[in-house]
Write a protein that holds these residues in place. Sequence first.
Motif, PDB file in Angstrom:
ATOM      1  N   ARG A  86      39.171 -20.655  -4.947  1.00  0.00           N
ATOM      2  CA  ARG A  86      40.083 -19.687  -5.557  1.00  0.00           C
ATOM      3  C   ARG A  86      40.269 -18.471  -4.649  1.00  0.00           C
ATOM      4  O   ARG A  86      41.379 -17.946  -4.528  1.00  0.00           O
ATOM      5  N   ALA A  87      39.191 -18.050  -4.005  1.00  0.00           N
ATOM      6  CA  ALA A  87      39.274 -16.900  -3.097  1.00  0.00           C
ATOM      7  C   ALA A  87      40.161 -17.214  -1.895  1.00  0.00           C
ATOM      8  O   ALA A  87      40.699 -16.308  -1.277  1.00  0.00           O
ATOM      9  N   GLN A  88      40.326 -18.491  -1.584  1.00  0.00           N
ATOM     10  CA  GLN A  88      41.222 -18.904  -0.503  1.00  0.00           C
ATOM     11  C   GLN A  88      42.667 -18.984  -0.983  1.00  0.00           C
ATOM     12  O   GLN A  88      43.557 -19.357  -0.229  1.00  0.00           O
ATOM     13  N   GLY A  89      42.886 -18.655  -2.265  1.00  0.00           N
ATOM     14  CA  GLY A  89      44.238 -18.644  -2.803  1.00  0.00           C
ATOM     15  C   GLY A  89      44.671 -19.942  -3.441  1.00  0.00           C
ATOM     16  O   GLY A  89      45.844 -20.129  -3.763  1.00  0.00           O
ATOM     17  N   ARG A  90      43.753 -20.870  -3.621  1.00  0.00           N
ATOM     18  CA  ARG A  90      44.087 -22.165  -4.215  1.00  0.00           C
ATOM     19  C   ARG A  90      44.375 -22.016  -5.707  1.00  0.00           C
ATOM     20  O   ARG A  90      43.765 -21.213  -6.391  1.00  0.00           O
ATOM     21  N   SER A  91      45.275 -22.826  -6.229  1.00  0.00           N
ATOM     22  CA  SER A  91      45.623 -22.806  -7.646  1.00  0.00           C
ATOM     23  C   SER A  91      44.559 -23.554  -8.453  1.00  0.00           C
ATOM     24  O   SER A  91      43.782 -24.346  -7.912  1.00  0.00           O
ATOM     25  N   TYR A  92      44.552 -23.311  -9.760  1.00  0.00           N
ATOM     26  CA  TYR A  92      43.615 -24.009 -10.640  1.00  0.00           C
ATOM     27  C   TYR A  92      43.842 -25.525 -10.546  1.00  0.00           C
ATOM     28  O   TYR A  92      42.892 -26.305 -10.534  1.00  0.00           O
ATOM     29  N   VAL A  93      45.103 -25.933 -10.482  1.00  0.00           N
ATOM     30  CA  VAL A  93      45.436 -27.365 -10.397  1.00  0.00           C
ATOM     31  C   VAL A  93      44.873 -27.958  -9.113  1.00  0.00           C
ATOM     32  O   VAL A  93      44.246 -29.026  -9.125  1.00  0.00           O
ATOM     33  N   SER A  94      45.087 -27.271  -7.998  1.00  0.00           N
ATOM     34  CA  SER A  94      44.593 -27.744  -6.710  1.00  0.00           C
ATOM     35  C   SER A  94      43.064 -27.814  -6.694  1.00  0.00           C
ATOM     36  O   SER A  94      42.480 -28.784  -6.211  1.00  0.00           O
ATOM     37  N   ILE A  95      42.430 -26.783  -7.241  1.00  0.00           N
ATOM     38  CA  ILE A  95      40.963 -26.769  -7.290  1.00  0.00           C
ATOM     39  C   ILE A  95      40.467 -27.918  -8.156  1.00  0.00           C
ATOM     40  O   ILE A  95      39.549 -28.643  -7.779  1.00  0.00           O
ATOM     41  N   GLY A  96      41.099 -28.084  -9.322  1.00  0.00           N
ATOM     42  CA  GLY A  96      40.704 -29.167 -10.227  1.00  0.00           C
ATOM     43  C   GLY A  96      40.800 -30.527  -9.568  1.00  0.00           C
ATOM     44  O   GLY A  96      39.916 -31.373  -9.713  1.00  0.00           O
ATOM     45  N   ALA A  97      41.889 -30.734  -8.816  1.00  0.00           N
ATOM     46  CA  ALA A  97      42.068 -32.016  -8.123  1.00  0.00           C
ATOM     47  C   ALA A  97      40.967 -32.222  -7.089  1.00  0.00           C
ATOM     48  O   ALA A  97      40.442 -33.329  -6.938  1.00  0.00           O
ATOM     49  N   GLN A  98      40.598 -31.168  -6.380  1.00  0.00           N
ATOM     50  CA  GLN A  98      39.577 -31.306  -5.339  1.00  0.00           C
ATOM     51  C   GLN A  98      38.190 -31.554  -5.923  1.00  0.00           C
ATOM     52  O   GLN A  98      37.431 -32.346  -5.390  1.00  0.00           O
ATOM     53  N   VAL A  99      37.854 -30.856  -7.011  1.00  0.00           N
ATOM     54  CA  VAL A  99      36.501 -30.992  -7.557  1.00  0.00           C
ATOM     55  C   VAL A  99      36.411 -32.032  -8.664  1.00  0.00           C
ATOM     56  O   VAL A  99      35.327 -32.274  -9.204  1.00  0.00           O
ATOM     57  N   GLY A 100      37.535 -32.638  -9.016  1.00  0.00           N
ATOM     58  CA  GLY A 100      37.528 -33.693 -10.016  1.00  0.00           C
ATOM     59  C   GLY A 100      37.320 -33.188 -11.440  1.00  0.00           C
ATOM     60  O   GLY A 100      36.679 -33.856 -12.249  1.00  0.00           O
ATOM     61  N   ARG A 101      37.874 -32.032 -11.746  1.00  0.00           N
ATOM     62  CA  ARG A 101      37.746 -31.440 -13.083  1.00  0.00           C
ATOM     63  C   ARG A 101      39.115 -30.994 -13.574  1.00  0.00           C
ATOM     64  O   ARG A 101      40.044 -30.798 -12.787  1.00  0.00           O
ATOM     65  N   SER A 102      39.234 -30.777 -14.873  1.00  0.00           N
ATOM     66  CA  SER A 102      40.492 -30.307 -15.440  1.00  0.00           C
ATOM     67  C   SER A 102      40.713 -28.846 -15.080  1.00  0.00           C
ATOM     68  O   SER A 102      39.767 -28.126 -14.744  1.00  0.00           O
ATOM     69  N   THR A 103      41.972 -28.402 -15.199  1.00  0.00           N
ATOM     70  CA  THR A 103      42.262 -27.003 -14.927  1.00  0.00           C
ATOM     71  C   THR A 103      41.559 -26.105 -15.938  1.00  0.00           C
ATOM     72  O   THR A 103      41.172 -24.982 -15.603  1.00  0.00           O
ATOM     73  N   GLY A 104      41.376 -26.591 -17.148  1.00  0.00           N
ATOM     74  CA  GLY A 104      40.640 -25.817 -18.161  1.00  0.00           C
ATOM     75  C   GLY A 104      39.202 -25.587 -17.741  1.00  0.00           C
ATOM     76  O   GLY A 104      38.666 -24.481 -17.900  1.00  0.00           O
ATOM     77  N   THR A 105      38.572 -26.607 -17.200  1.00  0.00           N
ATOM     78  CA  THR A 105      37.190 -26.471 -16.727  1.00  0.00           C
ATOM     79  C   THR A 105      37.129 -25.501 -15.558  1.00  0.00           C
ATOM     80  O   THR A 105      36.250 -24.646 -15.493  1.00  0.00           O
ATOM     81  N   VAL A 106      38.078 -25.614 -14.650  1.00  0.00           N
ATOM     82  CA  VAL A 106      38.135 -24.700 -13.501  1.00  0.00           C
ATOM     83  C   VAL A 106      38.277 -23.266 -14.002  1.00  0.00           C
ATOM     84  O   VAL A 106      37.571 -22.362 -13.542  1.00  0.00           O
ATOM     85  N   GLY A 107      39.176 -23.054 -14.951  1.00  0.00           N
ATOM     86  CA  GLY A 107      39.364 -21.719 -15.507  1.00  0.00           C
ATOM     87  C   GLY A 107      38.097 -21.183 -16.157  1.00  0.00           C
ATOM     88  O   GLY A 107      37.741 -20.008 -15.977  1.00  0.00           O
ATOM     89  N   TRP A 108      37.405 -22.044 -16.899  1.00  0.00           N
ATOM     90  CA  TRP A 108      36.161 -21.637 -17.547  1.00  0.00           C
ATOM     91  C   TRP A 108      35.103 -21.282 -16.502  1.00  0.00           C
ATOM     92  O   TRP A 108      34.427 -20.269 -16.614  1.00  0.00           O
ATOM     93  N   TRP A 109      34.972 -22.105 -15.465  1.00  0.00           N
ATOM     94  CA  TRP A 109      33.983 -21.818 -14.416  1.00  0.00           C
ATOM     95  C   TRP A 109      34.302 -20.501 -13.723  1.00  0.00           C
ATOM     96  O   TRP A 109      33.411 -19.712 -13.433  1.00  0.00           O
ATOM     97  N   LEU A 110      35.590 -20.257 -13.455  1.00  0.00           N
ATOM     98  CA  LEU A 110      35.961 -19.006 -12.789  1.00  0.00           C
ATOM     99  C   LEU A 110      35.704 -17.801 -13.694  1.00  0.00           C
ATOM    100  O   LEU A 110      35.289 -16.744 -13.217  1.00  0.00           O
ATOM    101  N   HIS A 111      35.920 -17.971 -14.979  1.00  0.00           N
ATOM    102  CA  HIS A 111      35.585 -16.900 -15.923  1.00  0.00           C
ATOM    103  C   HIS A 111      34.081 -16.608 -15.853  1.00  0.00           C
ATOM    104  O   HIS A 111      33.666 -15.447 -15.770  1.00  0.00           O
ATOM    105  N   GLN A 112      33.273 -17.664 -15.873  1.00  0.00           N
ATOM    106  CA  GLN A 112      31.821 -17.488 -15.783  1.00  0.00           C
ATOM    107  C   GLN A 112      31.432 -16.832 -14.455  1.00  0.00           C
ATOM    108  O   GLN A 112      30.546 -15.978 -14.411  1.00  0.00           O
ATOM    109  N   VAL A 113      32.086 -17.229 -13.379  1.00  0.00           N
ATOM    110  CA  VAL A 113      31.812 -16.645 -12.061  1.00  0.00           C
ATOM    111  C   VAL A 113      32.085 -15.152 -12.092  1.00  0.00           C
ATOM    112  O   VAL A 113      31.253 -14.342 -11.646  1.00  0.00           O
ATOM    113  N   ARG A 114      33.257 -14.770 -12.600  1.00  0.00           N
ATOM    114  CA  ARG A 114      33.594 -13.343 -12.657  1.00  0.00           C
ATOM    115  C   ARG A 114      32.553 -12.570 -13.457  1.00  0.00           C
ATOM    116  O   ARG A 114      32.104 -11.493 -13.037  1.00  0.00           O
ATOM    117  N   GLU A 115      32.166 -13.113 -14.585  1.00  0.00           N
ATOM    118  CA  GLU A 115      31.186 -12.426 -15.428  1.00  0.00           C
ATOM    119  C   GLU A 115      29.833 -12.304 -14.713  1.00  0.00           C
ATOM    120  O   GLU A 115      29.214 -11.238 -14.737  1.00  0.00           O
TER     121      GLU A 115
END
Length: 182
Positions: A132-161
């Motif tokens: 995400r810090a490299q500017g990748r979209s949630y969709v792109s990140i999800g595709a790379q890590v094999g997770r849904s965009t919702g999961t990516v969003g949740w993980w990023l929320h946890q990261v920020r916190e």
Amino acid sequence: MADEETQLFAMLVIQFRSGLLKHARRILGNTADAEDLVQHALDEAWKERLHLQGAEAFRAWTGRVINTRAISLLRHHRAEQRKAVNAGWVTALSDDPDEQEGGELWTFIQEKDLMEAVDGLPPQQREVFHLRAQGRSYVSIGAQVGRSTGTVGWWLHQVREQLRERLLPIAEERRLSVGAWH
């Protein structure tokens, strides 16, 4: 003669391309970079085709090109990640401008503080943070890590916190210590 060389080269590409791609993907971890790397190796092989006698020489030589170039790319990516690390990442990861609190407070965070905090994240969260810090979209990140965009969003929320929880006390302490000197 030139047509024979072209045909022989094309047959070698057909024979070995999928194996080279699999090898590059295993090293680099993603298909896009692997395809670029294989294309680079094949371009180099074309230039050296007169010196590559036989299928095994072609396979071994292109494999070495892939290994050498992959190591170089991985080193470059790591160096770029280290250069790109800054306290702005903490706020830049937020998709909600109202969440980007503490703007000037983050100026008190040093790169080593952020690196230590990021290193303390679970591996999957650390990976999505870097992507995400490299500017990748949630969709792109999800595709790379094999997770849904919702999961990516949740993980990023946890990261920020987690990063705020770890870094805000450091920033506040430094701001107070600087204020004591004025």
